[in-house]
Design a protein around this motif. Structure first.
Motif, PDB file in Angstrom:
ATOM      1  N   HIS A   1     -16.340  -1.174  21.045  1.00  0.00           N
ATOM      2  CA  HIS A   1     -16.632  -0.314  22.198  1.00  0.00           C
ATOM      3  C   HIS A   1     -16.531  -1.032  23.547  1.00  0.00           C
ATOM      4  O   HIS A   1     -16.224  -0.388  24.550  1.00  0.00           O
ATOM      5  CB  HIS A   1     -18.028   0.302  22.045  1.00  0.00           C
ATOM      6  N   ALA A   2     -16.826  -2.306  23.588  1.00  0.00           N
ATOM      7  CA  ALA A   2     -16.726  -3.090  24.828  1.00  0.00           C
ATOM      8  C   ALA A   2     -16.183  -4.474  24.480  1.00  0.00           C
ATOM      9  O   ALA A   2     -16.938  -5.430  24.346  1.00  0.00           O
ATOM     10  CB  ALA A   2     -18.085  -3.202  25.511  1.00  0.00           C
TER      11      ALA A   2
ATOM     12  N   THR B   1     -21.649   6.402  25.053  1.00  0.00           N
ATOM     13  CA  THR B   1     -22.939   6.265  24.359  1.00  0.00           C
ATOM     14  C   THR B   1     -23.046   7.124  23.110  1.00  0.00           C
ATOM     15  O   THR B   1     -23.676   6.720  22.136  1.00  0.00           O
ATOM     16  CB  THR B   1     -24.096   6.586  25.317  1.00  0.00           C
ATOM     17  N   ALA B   2     -22.447   8.305  23.113  1.00  0.00           N
ATOM     18  CA  ALA B   2     -22.540   9.170  21.929  1.00  0.00           C
ATOM     19  C   ALA B   2     -21.840   8.526  20.738  1.00  0.00           C
ATOM     20  O   ALA B   2     -22.371   8.531  19.611  1.00  0.00           O
ATOM     21  CB  ALA B   2     -21.947  10.540  22.226  1.00  0.00           C
ATOM     22  N   GLN B   3     -20.676   7.960  20.969  1.00  0.00           N
ATOM     23  CA  GLN B   3     -19.920   7.352  19.872  1.00  0.00           C
ATOM     24  C   GLN B   3     -20.580   6.077  19.370  1.00  0.00           C
ATOM     25  O   GLN B   3     -20.650   5.845  18.163  1.00  0.00           O
ATOM     26  CB  GLN B   3     -18.480   7.071  20.319  1.00  0.00           C
ATOM     27  N   ILE B   4     -21.094   5.259  20.278  1.00  0.00           N
ATOM     28  CA  ILE B   4     -21.723   4.005  19.835  1.00  0.00           C
ATOM     29  C   ILE B   4     -23.022   4.292  19.093  1.00  0.00           C
ATOM     30  O   ILE B   4     -23.388   3.574  18.158  1.00  0.00           O
ATOM     31  CB  ILE B   4     -21.937   3.021  21.013  1.00  0.00           C
ATOM     32  N   SER B   5     -23.743   5.347  19.463  1.00  0.00           N
ATOM     33  CA  SER B   5     -24.973   5.673  18.721  1.00  0.00           C
ATOM     34  C   SER B   5     -24.652   6.122  17.299  1.00  0.00           C
ATOM     35  O   SER B   5     -25.395   5.801  16.361  1.00  0.00           O
ATOM     36  CB  SER B   5     -25.775   6.741  19.461  1.00  0.00           C
ATOM     37  N   ILE B   6     -23.537   6.815  17.118  1.00  0.00           N
ATOM     38  CA  ILE B   6     -23.113   7.205  15.757  1.00  0.00           C
ATOM     39  C   ILE B   6     -22.765   5.960  14.947  1.00  0.00           C
ATOM     40  O   ILE B   6     -23.179   5.818  13.791  1.00  0.00           O
ATOM     41  CB  ILE B   6     -21.911   8.176  15.823  1.00  0.00           C
TER      42      ILE B   6
ATOM     43  N   LEU C   1     -13.704 -16.830  32.791  1.00  0.00           N
ATOM     44  CA  LEU C   1     -14.936 -16.063  32.600  1.00  0.00           C
ATOM     45  C   LEU C   1     -14.715 -15.009  31.522  1.00  0.00           C
ATOM     46  O   LEU C   1     -13.716 -14.296  31.554  1.00  0.00           O
ATOM     47  CB  LEU C   1     -15.340 -15.366  33.899  1.00  0.00           C
ATOM     48  N   CYS C   2     -15.638 -14.941  30.592  1.00  0.00           N
ATOM     49  CA  CYS C   2     -15.588 -13.916  29.551  1.00  0.00           C
ATOM     50  C   CYS C   2     -16.748 -12.958  29.769  1.00  0.00           C
ATOM     51  O   CYS C   2     -17.881 -13.393  29.969  1.00  0.00           O
ATOM     52  CB  CYS C   2     -15.685 -14.542  28.167  1.00  0.00           C
ATOM     53  N   PHE C   3     -16.453 -11.653  29.747  1.00  0.00           N
ATOM     54  CA  PHE C   3     -17.497 -10.655  29.960  1.00  0.00           C
ATOM     55  C   PHE C   3     -17.116  -9.373  29.249  1.00  0.00           C
ATOM     56  O   PHE C   3     -15.996  -9.207  28.784  1.00  0.00           O
ATOM     57  CB  PHE C   3     -17.726 -10.408  31.461  1.00  0.00           C
ATOM     58  N   ARG C   4     -18.069  -8.476  29.161  1.00  0.00           N
ATOM     59  CA  ARG C   4     -17.855  -7.162  28.570  1.00  0.00           C
ATOM     60  C   ARG C   4     -18.108  -6.102  29.628  1.00  0.00           C
ATOM     61  O   ARG C   4     -19.037  -6.215  30.411  1.00  0.00           O
ATOM     62  CB  ARG C   4     -18.810  -6.922  27.406  1.00  0.00           C
ATOM     63  N   ASN C   5     -17.288  -5.076  29.634  1.00  0.00           N
ATOM     64  CA  ASN C   5     -17.499  -3.964  30.548  1.00  0.00           C
ATOM     65  C   ASN C   5     -18.413  -2.953  29.862  1.00  0.00           C
ATOM     66  O   ASN C   5     -17.964  -2.017  29.211  1.00  0.00           O
ATOM     67  CB  ASN C   5     -16.162  -3.332  30.938  1.00  0.00           C
ATOM     68  N   LEU C   6     -19.717  -3.166  29.997  1.00  0.00           N
ATOM     69  CA  LEU C   6     -20.692  -2.325  29.300  1.00  0.00           C
ATOM     70  C   LEU C   6     -20.796  -0.931  29.890  1.00  0.00           C
ATOM     71  O   LEU C   6     -21.293  -0.007  29.239  1.00  0.00           O
ATOM     72  CB  LEU C   6     -22.059  -3.011  29.310  1.00  0.00           C
ATOM     73  N   ARG C   7     -20.334  -0.741  31.113  1.00  0.00           N
ATOM     74  CA  ARG C   7     -20.388   0.593  31.724  1.00  0.00           C
ATOM     75  C   ARG C   7     -19.363   1.542  31.117  1.00  0.00           C
ATOM     76  O   ARG C   7     -19.481   2.759  31.269  1.00  0.00           O
ATOM     77  CB  ARG C   7     -20.166   0.481  33.223  1.00  0.00           C
ATOM     78  N   SER C   8     -18.355   1.005  30.456  1.00  0.00           N
ATOM     79  CA  SER C   8     -17.316   1.856  29.873  1.00  0.00           C
ATOM     80  C   SER C   8     -17.658   2.342  28.460  1.00  0.00           C
ATOM     81  O   SER C   8     -16.856   3.028  27.838  1.00  0.00           O
ATOM     82  CB  SER C   8     -15.992   1.107  29.852  1.00  0.00           C
ATOM     83  N   ILE C   9     -18.828   1.977  27.963  1.00  0.00           N
ATOM     84  CA  ILE C   9     -19.217   2.374  26.604  1.00  0.00           C
ATOM     85  C   ILE C   9     -19.559   3.860  26.587  1.00  0.00           C
ATOM     86  O   ILE C   9     -20.318   4.365  27.418  1.00  0.00           O
ATOM     87  CB  ILE C   9     -20.427   1.550  26.122  1.00  0.00           C
TER      88      ILE C   9
ATOM     89  N   PHE D   1     -23.532  -5.507  14.346  1.00  0.00           N
ATOM     90  CA  PHE D   1     -23.679  -5.047  15.728  1.00  0.00           C
ATOM     91  C   PHE D   1     -22.646  -5.699  16.646  1.00  0.00           C
ATOM     92  O   PHE D   1     -22.171  -5.074  17.588  1.00  0.00           O
ATOM     93  CB  PHE D   1     -25.102  -5.285  16.239  1.00  0.00           C
ATOM     94  N   ARG D   2     -22.275  -6.931  16.351  1.00  0.00           N
ATOM     95  CA  ARG D   2     -21.251  -7.605  17.144  1.00  0.00           C
ATOM     96  C   ARG D   2     -19.893  -6.924  16.952  1.00  0.00           C
ATOM     97  O   ARG D   2     -19.139  -6.748  17.912  1.00  0.00           O
ATOM     98  CB  ARG D   2     -21.181  -9.077  16.723  1.00  0.00           C
ATOM     99  N   SER D   3     -19.580  -6.517  15.721  1.00  0.00           N
ATOM    100  CA  SER D   3     -18.303  -5.828  15.489  1.00  0.00           C
ATOM    101  C   SER D   3     -18.276  -4.468  16.185  1.00  0.00           C
ATOM    102  O   SER D   3     -17.246  -4.060  16.713  1.00  0.00           O
ATOM    103  CB  SER D   3     -18.032  -5.686  13.994  1.00  0.00           C
ATOM    104  N   ILE D   4     -19.423  -3.773  16.202  1.00  0.00           N
ATOM    105  CA  ILE D   4     -19.495  -2.486  16.916  1.00  0.00           C
ATOM    106  C   ILE D   4     -19.293  -2.709  18.414  1.00  0.00           C
ATOM    107  O   ILE D   4     -18.553  -1.974  19.080  1.00  0.00           O
ATOM    108  CB  ILE D   4     -20.840  -1.787  16.637  1.00  0.00           C
ATOM    109  N   LEU D   5     -19.942  -3.731  18.950  1.00  0.00           N
ATOM    110  CA  LEU D   5     -19.804  -4.024  20.375  1.00  0.00           C
ATOM    111  C   LEU D   5     -18.375  -4.448  20.709  1.00  0.00           C
ATOM    112  O   LEU D   5     -17.850  -4.089  21.768  1.00  0.00           O
ATOM    113  CB  LEU D   5     -20.794  -5.106  20.779  1.00  0.00           C
ATOM    114  N   ASP D   6     -17.712  -5.184  19.810  1.00  0.00           N
ATOM    115  CA  ASP D   6     -16.325  -5.586  20.040  1.00  0.00           C
ATOM    116  C   ASP D   6     -15.383  -4.391  20.075  1.00  0.00           C
ATOM    117  O   ASP D   6     -14.365  -4.412  20.768  1.00  0.00           O
ATOM    118  CB  ASP D   6     -15.857  -6.576  18.972  1.00  0.00           C
TER     119      ASP D   6
END
Length: 167
Positions: free
Chosen positions: A121-122, A81-86, A71-79, A114-119
């Motif tokens: 942060h999560a 938010t201030a840094q990802i918005s920047i 199973l592949c997943f992302r832990n989105l709760r660990s993001i 956006f995929r590289s940013i998500l990679d």
């Protein structure tokens, strides 16, 4: 039974009157049944008297290895938010400079950014899991009854419910 390709493994009587009442069939040439033994004691394992003899079968069967899923997943709760918005605002400003008439190229570039940013942060996490087998008797009506029972127990254990109902 031979016309269906089955073979009877119990040889001899299985009843006190001398009849063969209990059967053990396998496909002809099937290596699963290793040995069949008919006990001549006329009681079951608990010591109760019985008119049937006990049939003991040794089986050659190896349980298949469990199916393992990745199973592949992302832990989105660990993001954070201030840094990802920047990072997203910087990516959007970079994309505004990247003007091209083709919508497909702009969409692909947005997806890549956006995929590289998500990679960052999560990142994708891979876990190995052995799936549980569904029990055939645990169907949807039984699941709903269990949910209802749990909710009723929670209400019953709630001190406010006991105060209102006078229990």
């Amino acid at each position: 039974m031979e016309s269906f390709g089955l073979m009877q493994l119990v040889v001899g009587s299985t009843h006190t009157a001398g009849h063969t009442l209990d059967f053990f069939f396998v496909r002809d040439g099937c290596p699963i049944a290793a040995a069949i033994h008919v006990s001549y004691e006329l009681h079951d394992g608990a010591g109760c008297k019985s008119y049937h003899k006990m049939i003991i079968a040794s089986l050659n069967y190896v349980r298949p290895p469990p199916e393992i899923l990745a199973l592949c997943f992302r832990n989105l709760r660990s993001i954070y938010t201030a840094q990802i918005s920047i990072d997203v605002s910087c990516a959007v400003s970079d994309l505004l400079e990247f003007m091209t008439p083709s919508l497909d190229v702009v969409t692909a570039e947005c997806f890549k950014k956006f995929r590289s940013i998500l990679d960052i942060h999560a990142p994708l996490v891979e876990r190995l899991m052995v799936p549980k087998r569904n029990s055939p008797w645990f169907d949807e009506p039984l699941r709903k009854q269990k949910q209802l029972k749990i909710s009723m127990e929670r209400k019953w254990l709630n001190p406010a419910f006991k105060l209102i109902s006078g229990l």
